[in-house]
Design a protein around this motif. Sequence first.
Motif, mmCIF file in Angstrom:
data_model
loop_
_atom_site.group_PDB
_atom_site.id
_atom_site.type_symbol
_atom_site.label_atom_id
_atom_site.label_comp_id
_atom_site.label_asym_id
_atom_site.label_seq_id
_atom_site.Cartn_x
_atom_site.Cartn_y
_atom_site.Cartn_z
ATOM 1 N N PRO A 111 0.805 -1.228 0.000
ATOM 2 C CA PRO A 111 0.000 0.000 0.000
ATOM 3 C C PRO A 111 0.834 1.273 0.000
ATOM 4 N N VAL A 112 0.277 2.284 -0.652
ATOM 5 C CA VAL A 112 0.899 3.604 -0.714
ATOM 6 C C VAL A 112 0.685 4.291 0.626
ATOM 7 N N ARG A 113 1.726 4.904 1.134
ATOM 8 C CA ARG A 113 1.627 5.654 2.381
ATOM 9 C C ARG A 113 1.194 7.086 2.088
ATOM 10 N N ARG A 114 0.528 7.675 3.037
ATOM 11 C CA ARG A 114 0.031 9.045 2.866
ATOM 12 C C ARG A 114 1.184 10.003 2.570
ATOM 13 N N GLY A 115 1.010 10.800 1.538
ATOM 14 C CA GLY A 115 1.988 11.809 1.175
ATOM 15 C C GLY A 115 3.197 11.288 0.417
ATOM 16 N N GLU A 116 3.201 10.020 0.087
ATOM 17 C CA GLU A 116 4.346 9.414 -0.595
ATOM 18 C C GLU A 116 4.278 9.719 -2.091
ATOM 19 N N SER A 117 5.379 10.173 -2.649
ATOM 20 C CA SER A 117 5.430 10.449 -4.086
ATOM 21 C C SER A 117 5.601 9.129 -4.842
ATOM 22 N N PRO A 118 5.234 9.095 -6.132
ATOM 23 C CA PRO A 118 5.424 7.862 -6.893
ATOM 24 C C PRO A 118 6.866 7.352 -6.888
ATOM 25 N N PRO A 119 7.897 8.200 -7.054
ATOM 26 C CA PRO A 119 9.264 7.663 -7.001
ATOM 27 C C PRO A 119 9.634 7.108 -5.621
ATOM 28 N N ALA A 120 9.209 7.777 -4.550
ATOM 29 C CA ALA A 120 9.502 7.284 -3.205
ATOM 30 C C ALA A 120 8.774 5.966 -2.957
ATOM 31 N N TYR A 121 7.519 5.906 -3.398
ATOM 32 C CA TYR A 121 6.755 4.665 -3.260
ATOM 33 C C TYR A 121 7.421 3.537 -4.035
ATOM 34 N N ALA A 122 7.857 3.828 -5.254
ATOM 35 C CA ALA A 122 8.467 2.793 -6.088
ATOM 36 C C ALA A 122 9.697 2.210 -5.413
ATOM 37 N N GLY A 123 10.549 3.047 -4.858
ATOM 38 C CA GLY A 123 11.742 2.551 -4.175
ATOM 39 C C GLY A 123 11.406 1.681 -2.977
ATOM 40 N N ARG A 124 10.437 2.126 -2.169
ATOM 41 C CA ARG A 124 10.049 1.354 -0.992
ATOM 42 C C ARG A 124 9.344 0.057 -1.387
ATOM 43 N N ALA A 125 8.444 0.123 -2.356
ATOM 44 C CA ALA A 125 7.708 -1.070 -2.777
ATOM 45 C C ALA A 125 8.651 -2.118 -3.364
ATOM 46 N N VAL A 126 9.629 -1.679 -4.132
ATOM 47 C CA VAL A 126 10.580 -2.625 -4.724
ATOM 48 C C VAL A 126 11.433 -3.257 -3.624
ATOM 49 N N ALA A 127 11.822 -2.490 -2.626
ATOM 50 C CA ALA A 127 12.579 -3.067 -1.512
ATOM 51 C C ALA A 127 11.738 -4.138 -0.809
ATOM 52 N N GLU A 128 10.459 -3.860 -0.600
ATOM 53 C CA GLU A 128 9.578 -4.849 0.022
ATOM 54 C C GLU A 128 9.364 -6.052 -0.898
ATOM 55 N N MET A 129 9.321 -5.807 -2.206
ATOM 56 C CA MET A 129 9.200 -6.918 -3.166
ATOM 57 C C MET A 129 10.419 -7.823 -3.092
ATOM 58 N N MET A 130 11.593 -7.220 -3.002
ATOM 59 C CA MET A 130 12.825 -8.005 -2.927
ATOM 60 C C MET A 130 12.830 -8.882 -1.672
ATOM 61 N N VAL A 131 12.387 -8.327 -0.548
ATOM 62 C CA VAL A 131 12.311 -9.107 0.681
ATOM 63 C C VAL A 131 11.339 -10.267 0.497
ATOM 64 N N ALA A 132 10.182 -9.991 -0.095
ATOM 65 C CA ALA A 132 9.197 -11.054 -0.334
ATOM 66 C C ALA A 132 9.750 -12.102 -1.285
ATOM 67 N N TYR A 133 10.486 -11.667 -2.297
ATOM 68 C CA TYR A 133 11.075 -12.579 -3.267
ATOM 69 C C TYR A 133 12.110 -13.485 -2.595
ATOM 70 N N LEU A 134 12.988 -12.894 -1.788
ATOM 71 C CA LEU A 134 14.017 -13.681 -1.107
ATOM 72 C C LEU A 134 13.410 -14.611 -0.066
ATOM 73 N N ALA A 135 12.384 -14.179 0.623
ATOM 74 C CA ALA A 135 11.720 -15.035 1.599
ATOM 75 C C ALA A 135 11.062 -16.222 0.911
ATOM 76 N N HIS A 136 10.507 -15.991 -0.260
ATOM 77 C CA HIS A 136 9.844 -17.063 -1.005
ATOM 78 C C HIS A 136 10.883 -18.029 -1.561
ATOM 79 N N GLU A 137 11.998 -17.517 -2.028
ATOM 80 C CA GLU A 137 13.056 -18.361 -2.612
ATOM 81 C C GLU A 137 13.770 -19.195 -1.543
ATOM 82 N N ALA A 138 13.716 -18.743 -0.286
ATOM 83 C CA ALA A 138 14.402 -19.468 0.778
ATOM 84 C C ALA A 138 13.740 -20.822 1.089
ATOM 85 N N PHE A 139 12.476 -20.952 0.736
ATOM 86 C CA PHE A 139 11.763 -22.206 1.044
ATOM 87 C C PHE A 139 11.914 -23.205 -0.036
#
Length: 93
Positions: free
Chosen positions: A65-93
Amino acid sequence: MGYHDATFDPTGAGRASGYRDAAAAARLRRRDYGRAAFATAVDDGLMPDEVRGILAGRRIVDAFPVRRGESPPAYAGRAVAEMMVAYLAHEAF
């Protein structure tokens, strides 16, 4: 003092179109955030199929989810970081 004309429309027709316009603008903003995050994820090395696998049928803005007041570039950086964590957590199993 300025002049203000507030005509009354008992049908409420003007209000409904305003709500539709606001809803359309919100969808457009969500699409902008999603596009920015998807492009950043691919630029950062994830393959489009990997992004789709992480999302599991959800839209990016629903999964991260987008946080209040977050710009699209700031959101993109944070969302991709969270995606990477989800990707690595999924690959670990």
